[in-house]
Design an enzyme around this catalytic site. Structure first.
Site, mmCIF file in Angstrom:
data_model
loop_
_atom_site.group_PDB
_atom_site.id
_atom_site.type_symbol
_atom_site.label_atom_id
_atom_site.label_comp_id
_atom_site.label_asym_id
_atom_site.label_seq_id
_atom_site.Cartn_x
_atom_site.Cartn_y
_atom_site.Cartn_z
ATOM 1 N N HIS B 82 0.836 -1.198 0.000
ATOM 2 C CA HIS B 82 0.000 0.000 0.000
ATOM 3 C C HIS B 82 0.878 1.258 0.000
ATOM 4 O O HIS B 82 1.837 1.344 0.771
ATOM 5 C CB HIS B 82 -0.899 -0.019 1.240
ATOM 6 C CG HIS B 82 -2.074 0.896 1.150
ATOM 7 N ND1 HIS B 82 -1.963 2.260 1.184
ATOM 8 C CD2 HIS B 82 -3.393 0.649 0.994
ATOM 9 C CE1 HIS B 82 -3.158 2.805 1.076
ATOM 10 N NE2 HIS B 82 -4.048 1.851 0.951
ATOM 11 N N GLY B 163 4.453 22.086 11.084
ATOM 12 C CA GLY B 163 5.682 21.340 11.350
ATOM 13 C C GLY B 163 6.815 21.681 10.402
ATOM 14 O O GLY B 163 6.704 22.577 9.567
ATOM 15 N N HIS B 168 10.325 13.708 8.878
ATOM 16 C CA HIS B 168 10.847 13.088 10.091
ATOM 17 C C HIS B 168 11.636 11.860 9.633
ATOM 18 O O HIS B 168 11.168 11.103 8.787
ATOM 19 C CB HIS B 168 9.680 12.689 10.994
ATOM 20 C CG HIS B 168 10.101 12.126 12.310
ATOM 21 N ND1 HIS B 168 10.577 10.848 12.455
ATOM 22 C CD2 HIS B 168 10.114 12.674 13.556
ATOM 23 C CE1 HIS B 168 10.854 10.620 13.722
ATOM 24 N NE2 HIS B 168 10.587 11.721 14.417
ATOM 25 N N PRO B 169 12.854 11.652 10.184
ATOM 26 C CA PRO B 169 13.721 10.586 9.644
ATOM 27 C C PRO B 169 13.050 9.223 9.564
ATOM 28 O O PRO B 169 13.138 8.539 8.541
ATOM 29 C CB PRO B 169 14.903 10.558 10.625
ATOM 30 C CG PRO B 169 14.855 11.845 11.371
ATOM 31 C CD PRO B 169 13.479 12.395 11.288
ATOM 32 N N GLY B 172 8.436 10.078 8.560
ATOM 33 C CA GLY B 172 7.926 10.699 7.350
ATOM 34 C C GLY B 172 7.046 11.902 7.637
ATOM 35 O O GLY B 172 7.471 12.844 8.321
#
Lengths: 300, 300
Positions: B82, B163, B168-169, B172
């Protein structure tokens, strides 16, 4: 999901608000009982309380209501336009959610027995709980009213289902039973000719050869210049709304008349409307579990 | 009657049952939140949690779920069929009872802002909460997936709504939004000719010139020897079931084909079925307050 039963006791006080409140409070005090409505009619001198809850709580609330009504209502001094047999006149139990009609019959019998034993009141069972065909119809039981009750109870056919074979001096007798929810449903016709509504009412109602769970009469809506077939649907599971609606539409077409609208008066169970959607959309394998709100209620 | 919002977060873990359980538990732990469903798919490596409650509780539960997912899911090591953009991929808020769509938009914005501030995650708003037409469609936002996210976020069009302007490592980004309940509704045709279903699907769906809130495709039901118009109703208030059903019936008649049935897949709000009954029975002044179950829920 919790089982839910509705109970709609009718009691013979509609003028003294304080007494009405006290009687209703006795039912409301049972844990788990939720009061949905309380309506008093001064002309009828009669009040109708609607409450719901799980079967045991609703049964106990009905019994408690009779206990509160008995010392507060004296039928020897009661006058009102509505026919009545008792201080608490009639106590129907109605299946609402996750409960079969026959479970409400059992509940009516339990409540009837408790009312007779606790308060020495004669109790007749009616509708689905009736012990004979003759007692199915409330008006048969109530015929003669409180004033004629002592004589009626001497007849062998009118021994009560529970309790003493004579009226309670001030409280008369109580009629307890079980029935399906009733839907008051009116269909409006695009004509001012009352004879058309009358012909259709006669053709759809049970006594005229129509649907088994359908009562109907013609009504003139003078303000709107149209007529109405006013219907009581007494078992929407066996005689569904869409079948009666389609029949009225087809009978009206015979007179060149259109159905211009319909009305639900009071409340309808959701299931009766689901049945309509299922029919017209031709839904395969429909179940109330397809409805989000059913899931919500089951999560409660 | 309490307001009820539904939230259906999709998160990127569908194989480790323990991790799935821990993430779901973080949402369920918020007082007033009721979990209706949790489904995991190992091939997709993805889970979908469905919960409901009052707006504030549902918002807090969504934020808590993200907090539980972030340390437990590392998208750098995630594989699944997905498409996905984040450890928690998409968080829609859906109005269920006594709440307007725009209140769910406000809720999505609050949740998005909290997720960005608490966890340092970039957040995109979608559907009814979208800040531009381009972001309305989830697949536009998700295009490129996690692996393409760092490059995509450098584009001026793809600054997040809340944000940091970089992924974000391990987590995501999160897509948060508000949308109407979706009804999966299929209409079955009395023919084995897939071309008929295809013609009808194209005529009723929005992109083909049909109804605005209707997506449709043709499906061959080989086992039954018939074909189906498979439909997603994305706003049943504005594009109601009965209108689409009658349109399909009329288009099918053009080919001499009958509608033999229809199906609701998953759940439908009760209101969508009430609308069907109101339409076909021509009910005047219909309101959900005419339904007994509405009264029951209000008494809660």
């Amino acid at each position: 999901m919790k089982q839910i039963v509705e109970c709609v006791p009718n009691f013979s006080e509609g003028r003294d608000a304080e007494i009405v409140r006290e009687i209703a409070a006795a039912a409301a005090a049972i844990p788990g009982v939720k009061v949905l409505d309380l309506t008093s009619d001064a002309d009828h001198n009669r009040s109708v309380l609607t409450f719901v809850g799980e079967p045991g709580a609703v049964r106990d609330a009905a019994v408690a209501l009779v206990g509160a009504a008995l010392p507060r209502i004296d039928l020897r001094r009661h006058r009102g336009q509505h026919p009545r047999l008792g201080a608490v006149d009639v106590v129907p139990f109605i299946p609402i959610r996750d409960i079969e009609a026959k479970e409400c019959v059992a509940l009516a019998r339990e409540a009837g027995r408790a009312i007779a034993e606790k308060y020495g009141l004669p109790v007749y069972l009616y509708e689905d709980a009736a012990s004979s065909e003759e007692r199915r119809n409330l008006s048969n039981i109530r015929k003669g009213e409180f004033e004629g009750l002592a004589a009626k109870m001497k007849l062998p056919d009118w021994t009560p289902d529970f309790g003493p074979a004579e009226p309670h001096p001030s409280g008369g007798a109580v009629v307890v039973g079980a029935r399906m929810p009733l839907i008051a449903y009116n269909i409006n016709l695009g004509t001012s000719d009352l004879a058309v509504a009358d012909r259709i009412a006669k053709s759809i109602r049970h006594i005229g050869g129509g649907f088994r769970y359908c009562k109907a009469m013609a009504v003139d809506l003078k303000d709107r210049g149209i007529v109405q077939v006013s219907i009581n649907m007494t078992n929407y599971r066996k005689t569904p709304l869409f079948r009666v609606f389609e029949c009225v539409k087809s009978e009206a077409a015979r007179f060149g008349v259109n159905v211009v609208g319909s009305e639900i008066v009071g409340l309808t169970p959701a299931e009766a409307l689901y049945d309509v959607a299922e029919f017209y959309l031709r839904i395969e394998k429909f179940s109330p579990d397809l409805v989000l709100e059913t899931k919500l209620m089951k999560a409660d």
